[in-house]
Scaffold this motif. Sequence first.
Motif, PDB file in Angstrom:
ATOM      1  N   UNK A  72      -0.648  38.277 -12.553  1.00  0.00           N
ATOM      2  CA  UNK A  72      -0.026  38.769 -11.323  1.00  0.00           C
ATOM      3  C   UNK A  72      -1.025  38.706 -10.164  1.00  0.00           C
ATOM      4  N   UNK A  73      -0.650  37.951  -9.134  1.00  0.00           N
ATOM      5  CA  UNK A  73      -1.447  37.822  -7.924  1.00  0.00           C
ATOM      6  C   UNK A  73      -0.806  38.629  -6.798  1.00  0.00           C
ATOM      7  N   UNK A  74      -1.640  39.137  -5.913  1.00  0.00           N
ATOM      8  CA  UNK A  74      -1.087  39.753  -4.703  1.00  0.00           C
ATOM      9  C   UNK A  74      -0.873  38.652  -3.663  1.00  0.00           C
ATOM     10  N   UNK A 105      -1.690  28.545 -14.401  1.00  0.00           N
ATOM     11  CA  UNK A 105      -2.995  28.378 -15.016  1.00  0.00           C
ATOM     12  C   UNK A 105      -3.839  27.284 -14.365  1.00  0.00           C
ATOM     13  N   UNK A 106      -3.233  26.219 -13.865  1.00  0.00           N
ATOM     14  CA  UNK A 106      -3.989  25.102 -13.337  1.00  0.00           C
ATOM     15  C   UNK A 106      -3.719  24.918 -11.847  1.00  0.00           C
ATOM     16  N   UNK A 107      -4.725  24.444 -11.120  1.00  0.00           N
ATOM     17  CA  UNK A 107      -4.488  24.105  -9.713  1.00  0.00           C
ATOM     18  C   UNK A 107      -5.075  22.730  -9.408  1.00  0.00           C
ATOM     19  N   UNK A 108      -4.459  22.019  -8.495  1.00  0.00           N
ATOM     20  CA  UNK A 108      -4.917  20.685  -8.151  1.00  0.00           C
ATOM     21  C   UNK A 108      -6.173  20.778  -7.295  1.00  0.00           C
ATOM     22  N   UNK A 109      -6.168  21.602  -6.308  1.00  0.00           N
ATOM     23  CA  UNK A 109      -7.264  21.695  -5.361  1.00  0.00           C
ATOM     24  C   UNK A 109      -7.420  23.141  -4.933  1.00  0.00           C
ATOM     25  N   UNK A 110      -8.543  23.705  -5.255  1.00  0.00           N
ATOM     26  CA  UNK A 110      -8.775  25.115  -4.934  1.00  0.00           C
ATOM     27  C   UNK A 110      -8.704  25.359  -3.424  1.00  0.00           C
ATOM     28  N   UNK A 158       4.392  30.432   4.683  1.00  0.00           N
ATOM     29  CA  UNK A 158       3.095  30.369   4.002  1.00  0.00           C
ATOM     30  C   UNK A 158       3.192  31.004   2.606  1.00  0.00           C
ATOM     31  N   UNK A 159       3.834  32.167   2.544  1.00  0.00           N
ATOM     32  CA  UNK A 159       3.957  32.869   1.260  1.00  0.00           C
ATOM     33  C   UNK A 159       4.752  32.040   0.255  1.00  0.00           C
ATOM     34  N   UNK A 160       5.866  31.456   0.709  1.00  0.00           N
ATOM     35  CA  UNK A 160       6.678  30.633  -0.199  1.00  0.00           C
ATOM     36  C   UNK A 160       5.904  29.405  -0.662  1.00  0.00           C
ATOM     37  N   UNK A 161       5.095  28.839   0.224  1.00  0.00           N
ATOM     38  CA  UNK A 161       4.262  27.695  -0.157  1.00  0.00           C
ATOM     39  C   UNK A 161       3.210  28.115  -1.181  1.00  0.00           C
ATOM     40  N   UNK A 183       1.156  28.078  -6.803  1.00  0.00           N
ATOM     41  CA  UNK A 183       0.858  28.772  -8.058  1.00  0.00           C
ATOM     42  C   UNK A 183       1.813  28.335  -9.162  1.00  0.00           C
ATOM     43  N   UNK A 184       3.090  28.299  -8.823  1.00  0.00           N
ATOM     44  CA  UNK A 184       4.118  27.976  -9.814  1.00  0.00           C
ATOM     45  C   UNK A 184       3.959  26.558 -10.354  1.00  0.00           C
ATOM     46  N   UNK A 185       3.690  25.594  -9.459  1.00  0.00           N
ATOM     47  CA  UNK A 185       3.595  24.195  -9.870  1.00  0.00           C
ATOM     48  C   UNK A 185       2.428  23.936 -10.803  1.00  0.00           C
ATOM     49  N   UNK A 186       1.468  24.831 -10.823  1.00  0.00           N
ATOM     50  CA  UNK A 186       0.304  24.647 -11.676  1.00  0.00           C
ATOM     51  C   UNK A 186       0.455  25.345 -13.005  1.00  0.00           C
ATOM     52  N   UNK A 187       1.684  25.654 -13.366  1.00  0.00           N
ATOM     53  CA  UNK A 187       1.945  26.281 -14.652  1.00  0.00           C
ATOM     54  C   UNK A 187       2.279  25.255 -15.715  1.00  0.00           C
TER      55      UNK A 187
END
Length: 556
Positions: free
Chosen positions: A461-463, A504-509, A536-539, A544-548
């Motif tokens: 869970x992220x804020x 869990x994964x991200x393309x570019x921090x 911005x929030x939806x993006x 986050x979601x796409x890196x699951x």
Amino acid sequence: MEEVLDSLNVKLRAVNKVRDLINEYKTLCTDEERIVFTLNVMLEYNIIPKPCGDIKNAKQSERFRDQGNKLFVSTSLESHTCIEALKLYTKSIAYAPYPSQQLAIAYANRSAVLIKLHKYELCVQDIDRALTMSHLLLKNICAKLYVRKVECLTMMKDPHMEDVIKEVQSCLENLSLDNEIKKKLDIKLNSAKNVSVYQEVKKENIMTQLQHPKIITYNVEIPCASDAVAIKYNTEYGRHIVATREICPGEIIAKEKLYWMLLSPANLLTHCSNCLEVSWANIPCENCTYAMYCSEKCKSMEWEKYHDVECAVFPSMSKMNFSKLDLLSLRLAIQAVRDAKSMQELREELIEVDSCDNPRIKGFTKDGIYSSNKYRSILSLVTHTDERSVHDLFRRSLDASFILYFIATCTNMFGSPLSKNLSVLIKNIDVIFVGGLIMRHQQLIPSNVHSVYSKSNCIIIYTMYPIKTGEQLFDNYGQHYAITSKAIRQQELKLFVIVLIMNKYIVDKHIIDNLLTMVKVLYDLVPMPCEEMNNVIETLKRVYDLNGNRFEIPNI
């Protein structure tokens, strides 16, 4: 189940008992009472559940395989076409009896798709599975599989390649093939042998793995959470979470291992039923057509956890259009019973939780811990029973009673399959107790379940926004004001709601860092609500979601 309910309504109206049933049901106080009442209604009006799920079926397996063949030999074979063919071959595998010619051919056909998709190791696994049943295959199919295996191992640069080639050549000689077929296979085999050892294997786009920021200091009361939050209670919000200090956007406030989980039925062909990971070469349960796994290890693990019970029940539930809520209710009951030392211990735990007079610590262990890996914590979740209509509760108790009947009479949940006589089951205190738990789950799951899109068996869970000390933290249950009107949100919230906030994964921090910086700037300088902040929030959530746990389709 709609047909069952309609049939019961017809019978009740015929004898003018609808009002009487409603009035009597209103007087019931516990879930066990509701289960007993419902089972008695089923007995009186001859509503007897009948197992009706899909079983292993050679003809069905052949039908799905033929559909896959039509796609795979199409002139416009593309990545998406390959995936659809792969799903059909996997479905053919699920329906094929074990062992059988249908199963061997389905594995062989799927291996042809996997090599197209550059899944060489998985292709070899399917080839080996098919060849263990080589006595059921035509000689030319076996020969093609041997050559295909060489092709895969060549692309994988297997160090034992020379030995494998000799073995394959020997096998081909012993198969006594037609000269024309042998000639074609020799050409293919020689082509594979001559592939340069320096040839690069086609690589997929692999996302960069990045370690999650760690929770610096954990909460004393909630071991899975940060000490940046605390559990509070008041009459307005009930039990809720507040910040104990200032929290920045993007900070992890909880990392919680899942107590129980269930793969969405829509993903049964492409993901493992046990670990939920993407699986391109699923293997089936040997008894049912429902569950599929990425490995023998996962298949064995889930059999011991749930599937020895579910195997005889889930297919019927699926055929009768039971919802994910029903499947989850059953699975949770199985785990609860198996986690307890005895049925009596489970009864006592339920009494302890329900008799707790401090709503803030309801479900806490005796040493003051809210442990999310214990069934006790789930028992403390809200059910909203008092706010539910008779129709809503009776429908849930009818579903729960059907589930209970199936597990009592078709599985070893209670030691061995019990009598199919409803009047006997009604008198069994353990059966009624478990039925009461399933009924409880039917009510608590809609308000508390979350979807998991993570690659690990946990929820992170992220804020999203800056949070000040003392402010309450809110979780978005599905529809959000930034993208959906109020009228639609209220309508959707009446239905089964799910939240996603895992990855869990991200393309570019740097993408996430930049988005978080935008959130902070907008939060400090712009009045809320703000359209730019919403975007911005939806993006950020989307990143986050796409890196699951994504099912990425490779190019062929």
